[in-house]
Scaffold this active site. Structure first.
Site, PDB file in Angstrom:
ATOM      1  N   HIS A 112      -8.579  -4.133   4.285  1.00  0.00           N
ATOM      2  CA  HIS A 112      -8.319  -3.121   3.252  1.00  0.00           C
ATOM      3  C   HIS A 112      -8.308  -3.710   1.845  1.00  0.00           C
ATOM      4  O   HIS A 112      -8.847  -3.119   0.909  1.00  0.00           O
ATOM      5  CB  HIS A 112      -6.973  -2.426   3.548  1.00  0.00           C
ATOM      6  CG  HIS A 112      -6.856  -1.069   2.948  1.00  0.00           C
ATOM      7  ND1 HIS A 112      -6.137  -0.065   3.534  1.00  0.00           N
ATOM      8  CD2 HIS A 112      -7.359  -0.521   1.812  1.00  0.00           C
ATOM      9  CE1 HIS A 112      -6.210   1.022   2.785  1.00  0.00           C
ATOM     10  NE2 HIS A 112      -6.937   0.762   1.735  1.00  0.00           N
ATOM     11  N   TYR A 116      -2.606   4.457   5.667  1.00  0.00           N
ATOM     12  CA  TYR A 116      -2.564   5.899   5.361  1.00  0.00           C
ATOM     13  C   TYR A 116      -1.535   6.629   6.228  1.00  0.00           C
ATOM     14  O   TYR A 116      -1.296   7.822   6.034  1.00  0.00           O
ATOM     15  CB  TYR A 116      -3.936   6.562   5.578  1.00  0.00           C
ATOM     16  CG  TYR A 116      -5.064   6.043   4.718  1.00  0.00           C
ATOM     17  CD1 TYR A 116      -4.840   5.173   3.656  1.00  0.00           C
ATOM     18  CD2 TYR A 116      -6.383   6.431   4.966  1.00  0.00           C
ATOM     19  CE1 TYR A 116      -5.896   4.698   2.879  1.00  0.00           C
ATOM     20  CE2 TYR A 116      -7.430   5.971   4.192  1.00  0.00           C
ATOM     21  CZ  TYR A 116      -7.177   5.096   3.164  1.00  0.00           C
ATOM     22  OH  TYR A 116      -8.226   4.635   2.405  1.00  0.00           O
TER      23      TYR A 116
END
Ligand code: NAP
Length: 281
Positions: free
Chosen positions: A106, A48
């Protein structure tokens, strides 16, 4: 704030704040706002590009570190035992903390078994209080859970009223794994915020469609991490513990399930190719 107890006894808030697609410029302000209105769980990821800004907000906050619950995720390009271990240290440096509360893989690509071994080590040495995965479909989830020493405590997957993950949740529960929703509003897809079923139920309780969508997941024991850059929506998204959905309301929302992703498929070669080439630097 209601909490769930993970399989190693760690308690985790059932509702938190996610910072995907919150720009680095806005992220520190957003996380500070979220903490100021009562969020304690913050969900970020290496991919991110805002761990540092999350870290700034944590450092500047008056809330003691032990009252916060910080989650981050290891990206595919850091997969493998050694590389993942180094990336955990880098995430801790950016987050300006000695430990994260929850560390996730992730995406299930690259040498994620190696990544998981680094995470087990981080769990044993106190760099992570809990570990788990994200975006693991039932097949890869079962395979991993069967072959590791510390079972994943959480699996963060796309979960909202249009893709409810009922069966996947049953599979996770067999391994003591909690389901954590990403995209609890489906990022507004399918006109979620004006859905007539959610609107009707919301009007019965004096609540918004967003609040009903979150309440539905929470009543199923799903951990939720809605994202908003607006403080009044952050507040609204937290006000979901002062009402309950009754059985026929739960059933009406259950009927919205399309059992399919509104975002992507790991069975789509182009999407897998995109993920494998998504680099952090
Ligand atoms: P989401 O929370 O489903 O939806 C966010 C969208 O809803 C934003 O456009 C936001 O707009 C809007 N919104 C928020 N509250 C609202 C309200 N009360 N009324 C109307 N609109 C509202 O989407 P998401 O950010 O994708 O998912 C949440 C978190 O899950 C992420 O931030 C991230 O932490 C995590 N996530 C993880 C993965 C993964 O692969 N593990 C993937 C995606 C997301 P404004 O910001 O303008 O208010």
């Amino acid at each position: 704030m209601e909490k769930v107890k993970l399989s190693n006894g760690v308690e985790m808030p059932i509702l938190g704040y996610g910072v995907y697609q919150v720009t680095p410029e806005e992220c520190e302000r957003c996380v500070s706002d979220a903490i100021s209105v009562g969020y304690r769980l913050i969900d970020t990821a290496q991919a991110y590009f805002n761990e540092e800004q999350v870290g700034n907000a944590i450092r500047k906050s008056d809330v003691p570190r032990e009252d916060l619950f910080i989650t981050t995720k290891i990206w595919i390009s850091n997969a493998g035992e050694e590389c993942a271990a180094a990336s955990i240290d880098e995430s801790l440096r950016k987050l300006q903390t000695d430990y994260v509360d929850l560390l996730l893989i992730h995406q299930p690509f690259g040498d994620y078994y190696g990544t998981y071994r680094a995470m087990e080590k981080a769990c044993r040495t106190g760099k992570a209080r809990a570990i788990g995965v994200s975006n693991f479909y039932p097949d890869r989830f079962i395979d991993l859970a069967e072959h590791v020493e510390i079972k994943p405590m959480v699996n963060q997957v796309e979960t909202h009223v249009f893709n409810q993950q009922i069966k996947a949740q049953e599979t996770m529960e067999k391994y003591g794994t909690h389901i954590m929703s990403w995209g609890p509003f489906a990022e507004g897809k399918n006109n979620l915020f004006t859905n007539p079923v959610l609107e009707r139920i919301g009007s019965e309780h004096g609540k918004s469609t967003a609040q009903v969508a979150l309440r539905y997941l929470i009543q199923r024991g799903v951990i939720v991490i809605p994202k908003s850059v607006h403080i009044e929506r952050m507040r609204q998204n937290m006000e979901v513990f002062d009402f309950s959905l009754i059985e026929n309301e739960m059933a009406a929302i259950a009927a919205l399930d399309g059992t399919k992703s509104l975002f992507f498929s790991h069975y789509d070669p182009e999407f897998v190719d995109f993920l494998l080439h998504y680099r952090l630097n």
